[in-house]
Design a protein around this motif. Structure first.
Motif, mmCIF file in Angstrom:
data_model
loop_
_atom_site.group_PDB
_atom_site.id
_atom_site.type_symbol
_atom_site.label_atom_id
_atom_site.label_comp_id
_atom_site.label_asym_id
_atom_site.label_seq_id
_atom_site.Cartn_x
_atom_site.Cartn_y
_atom_site.Cartn_z
ATOM 1 N N VAL A 247 0.871 -1.177 0.000
ATOM 2 C CA VAL A 247 0.000 0.000 0.000
ATOM 3 C C VAL A 247 0.907 1.227 0.000
ATOM 4 O O VAL A 247 1.595 1.502 0.976
ATOM 5 C CB VAL A 247 -0.944 0.000 1.211
ATOM 6 N N TRP B 203 -10.050 6.888 -11.410
ATOM 7 C CA TRP B 203 -8.701 6.909 -10.837
ATOM 8 C C TRP B 203 -7.694 6.333 -11.828
ATOM 9 O O TRP B 203 -6.617 6.913 -12.029
ATOM 10 C CB TRP B 203 -8.677 6.113 -9.528
ATOM 11 N N GLU C 131 -12.009 11.636 -3.562
ATOM 12 C CA GLU C 131 -12.262 10.210 -3.788
ATOM 13 C C GLU C 131 -12.824 10.004 -5.191
ATOM 14 O O GLU C 131 -13.746 10.710 -5.611
ATOM 15 C CB GLU C 131 -13.232 9.668 -2.740
ATOM 16 N N SER D 58 -1.384 10.033 -4.065
ATOM 17 C CA SER D 58 -2.459 9.055 -4.171
ATOM 18 C C SER D 58 -2.114 7.867 -3.290
ATOM 19 O O SER D 58 -0.986 7.751 -2.786
ATOM 20 C CB SER D 58 -2.665 8.616 -5.625
ATOM 21 N N ILE D 59 -3.091 6.989 -3.092
ATOM 22 C CA ILE D 59 -2.879 5.778 -2.296
ATOM 23 C C ILE D 59 -3.519 4.608 -3.026
ATOM 24 O O ILE D 59 -4.703 4.651 -3.371
ATOM 25 C CB ILE D 59 -3.496 5.900 -0.886
ATOM 26 N N VAL D 60 -2.726 3.561 -3.245
ATOM 27 C CA VAL D 60 -3.267 2.355 -3.848
ATOM 28 C C VAL D 60 -2.347 1.192 -3.500
ATOM 29 O O VAL D 60 -1.163 1.396 -3.174
ATOM 30 C CB VAL D 60 -3.411 2.492 -5.382
ATOM 31 N N VAL E 62 -7.645 9.569 -4.406
ATOM 32 C CA VAL E 62 -7.592 8.142 -4.104
ATOM 33 C C VAL E 62 -8.806 7.427 -4.680
ATOM 34 O O VAL E 62 -9.876 8.016 -4.822
ATOM 35 C CB VAL E 62 -7.536 7.892 -2.576
ATOM 36 N N SER F 140 -7.067 5.517 4.778
ATOM 37 C CA SER F 140 -5.675 5.955 4.875
ATOM 38 C C SER F 140 -5.558 7.427 4.513
ATOM 39 O O SER F 140 -4.776 8.175 5.116
ATOM 40 C CB SER F 140 -4.784 5.115 3.959
ATOM 41 N N TYR G 282 -9.464 0.876 2.168
ATOM 42 C CA TYR G 282 -8.117 1.049 2.717
ATOM 43 C C TYR G 282 -7.523 2.365 2.242
ATOM 44 O O TYR G 282 -6.777 3.037 2.955
ATOM 45 C CB TYR G 282 -7.192 -0.124 2.355
ATOM 46 N N ALA G 283 -7.863 2.777 0.996
ATOM 47 C CA ALA G 283 -7.328 4.025 0.452
ATOM 48 C C ALA G 283 -8.025 5.235 1.060
ATOM 49 O O ALA G 283 -7.373 6.208 1.450
ATOM 50 C CB ALA G 283 -7.464 4.043 -1.066
ATOM 51 N N THR G 284 -9.350 5.191 1.156
ATOM 52 C CA THR G 284 -10.073 6.350 1.678
ATOM 53 C C THR G 284 -9.802 6.550 3.166
ATOM 54 O O THR G 284 -9.638 7.684 3.633
ATOM 55 C CB THR G 284 -11.577 6.225 1.414
#
Length: 514
Positions: A282, A400, A394, A419-421, A366, A375, A371-373
């Protein structure tokens, strides 16, 4: 490859009407019917997942939801990654490597056939490999993985010779995944909707927005599957997926979306909880093309401002592993690098001041996986404490992919600051050598270290790759939040689900449902 199949939410507190209505609607649209003149299915499996594949073409999209369904089930590769991370034969019975490690000779199983009935030949392998290098619209990461190949030639009907430009320790692992899929050449024109593979299952139906149904490939050349029908059911509402599992309407949650909901499945007379590892890092991605992130002090400050242990406890209920760089514990070169640019908000403030970045304002875009939102909210709060303003946006996963990650020449991506992924493809350090990839990271020192490690002898590989991994951490090329665990819930009638997810596939070939 990026994950669209894992999310995290708060615990289910009672049965909500919205969840129940979602289950009813989903089930009504996902009762796949077997083709005419085939026996009614007696051994079925319903798998709950989060986001459906955007296409049935694994070479045109980087969404992990595609190989989750198709890899090893509908499509096959020359070699396969087993749950222990070891390469085993699949379409290739054996293979040899030349002394200089640049020529691979694969001997195909002569019994192998595509679902169309056509044989899997050496020429089919040549066509499949060459199209990655020459055809337009192929995902750039796959093109990068196949760039090391100088030539692929058919020696005879069942022997393929692949010559590399230079030795590569990672190439054989790469072709156990999406880039190594062997397609039926007769079906290449319709891959977006109709897979053309040689696996034990075939696509039976795709009800967009709801489910994908697989049935057995009746002419499969290998050991037949123990399931007559498998339905991947997609739940946008994670509470609805939990409700469906508790009601007995699905047999498997492919990766639990809320580790803090584990207690709901604690009855061993009904459920089995599988807790293993994945290859998913992640990542808090930093767009290194943005002016702010060209200063290493800013990148380090972002990392130091975030208490990753607290984030893991809050976002993923403490499940998973803190890593510190682009390697997970199952990688042979993994080492704990969490102390590099570790949590130190005072040092983060000083670095920002030294870089004259005290009024920094960043957009964090994100995908709507939990888990992304979750985080993202934690990161926004942490960075606010050191004076960085973060605006969280979001996006649905398709948006995305198009705007942040990039999904082709018409959608180059890069429209983000952070960003987070979850990056779930195994041993994916190569991503940081491509300045056009959405990280936009460009470090010639790292590039040389990575390439030297990839070409190194077996004895040199691990220490040299560790050096490259450490460079990423020290240079704060990104911020590594944690490595995903493999949390799978099954009915107690389901057997054969591996503990670890070492590949992108939700591999159905070992699974049975009593």
């Amino acid at each position: 490859m990026v994950s669209s199949t894992t999310a995290a939410v708060g615990p289910l507190r009672g049965w909500r009407w919205g969840a129940l209505f979602a289950v009813v609607a989903l089930l009504s649209g996902c009762m796949g019917q077997p083709p005419a003149n085939t026996p009614a299915p007696t051994h079925t499996l319903a798998v709950g997942a989060t986001l459906e594949p955007p296409t049935m073409n694994p070479s045109s999209s980087s969404a992990a939801s595609i190989p989750q369904v198709l890899l090893y089930n509908v499509y096959e590769t020359l070699v396969k990654m087993n749950p222990e991370g070891k390469l085993v034969p699949l379409l290739a019975q054996t293979w040899d490597v030349s002394k200089d490690r640049t020529v691979y000779t694969f001997r195909l199983n002569p019994a192998a056939h595509f679902a169309s009935g056509k044989p899997v030949t050496a020429q089919a392998v040549v066509t499949s490999f060459n199209r990655i290098k020459t055809e337009s619209g192929i995902v750039s990461s796959l093109v990068d993985q196949m760039a090391v190949v100088k030539s692929t030639e058919a020696v005879d009907d069942h022997t393929v010779k692949v010559t590399l430009n230079h030795p590569s320790n990672l190439w054989l692992y790469d072709i156990s995944s999406t880039v190594g899929i062997i397609y039926d050449p007769a079906g290449l024109a319709t891959l977006d909707t109709t897979p053309a593979g040689s696996g034990p299952f075939a696509l039976q139906s795709w009800n967009k927005g709801q489910c994908v149904v697989l049935g057995p490939n009746r002419s499969y050349w290998g050991t037949p599957p123990r399931l007559d029908s498998v339905t991947f059911r997609y739940f946008l509402d994670p509470n609805a997926m939990n409700a469906a599992m508790l009601a007995g309407d699905i047999d498997v949650i492919s990766n639990l979306q809320a580790p803090d909901a584990l207690d709901q499945f604690g009855d061993p007379s009904r459920f089995t909880v599988i807790d293993g590892t994945t290859t998913g890092e992640v990542v808090l991605a930093l767009n290194n093309a943005r002016p702010a992130f060209k200063d290493v002090r800013v990148r380090k400050a972002i990392s130091m401002a975030i208490d990753k242990r607290s984030l893991l406890d809050n976002v993923w209920n403490g499940k998973g592993t803190l890593i510190g760089s682009m390697a997970v514990p199952t990688d042979p070169w993994y080492e704990d690098l969490t102390s590099i640019n570790g949590y130190d908000p005072s040092a983060a403030k000083k670095l920002l001041a030294d870089a004259k970045a005290t009024n920094l304002s960043l957009k964090l875009r994100v995908p709507t996986t939990a888990y992304a939102t979750k985080s993202a909210q934690f990161v926004e709060s942490a960075l606010r404490q050191v004076g960085v303003k973060v605006t969280v946006e979001e996006l649905d996963f398709t948006t995305w992919l198009n705007e942040v990650h990039g999904s082709g020449k018409d959608h180059p991506g890069g429209n983000y600051d952070m960003s987070i992924v979850a990056h779930v493809e195994a041993r994916d350090l190569r991503r940081f050598t491509d300045p056009n990839y959405y990280f936009h990271y460009d470090n010639p020192t790292y590039d040389k270290q990575f390439e030297a490690a990839d070409e190194a002898t077996a004895d040199e590989l691990v220490p040299m790759m560790r050096k490259a991994v450490r460079t990423l951490a020290q240079d704060a090329a990104a911020v590594w939040l944690f490595a995903l665990p493999n949390l799978v819930i099954t009915k107690n009638t389901v057997t054969g689900v591996p503990q670890n997810a070492a590949a992108l596939s939700f591999d159905l070939t070992t699974i049975a449902n009593r």
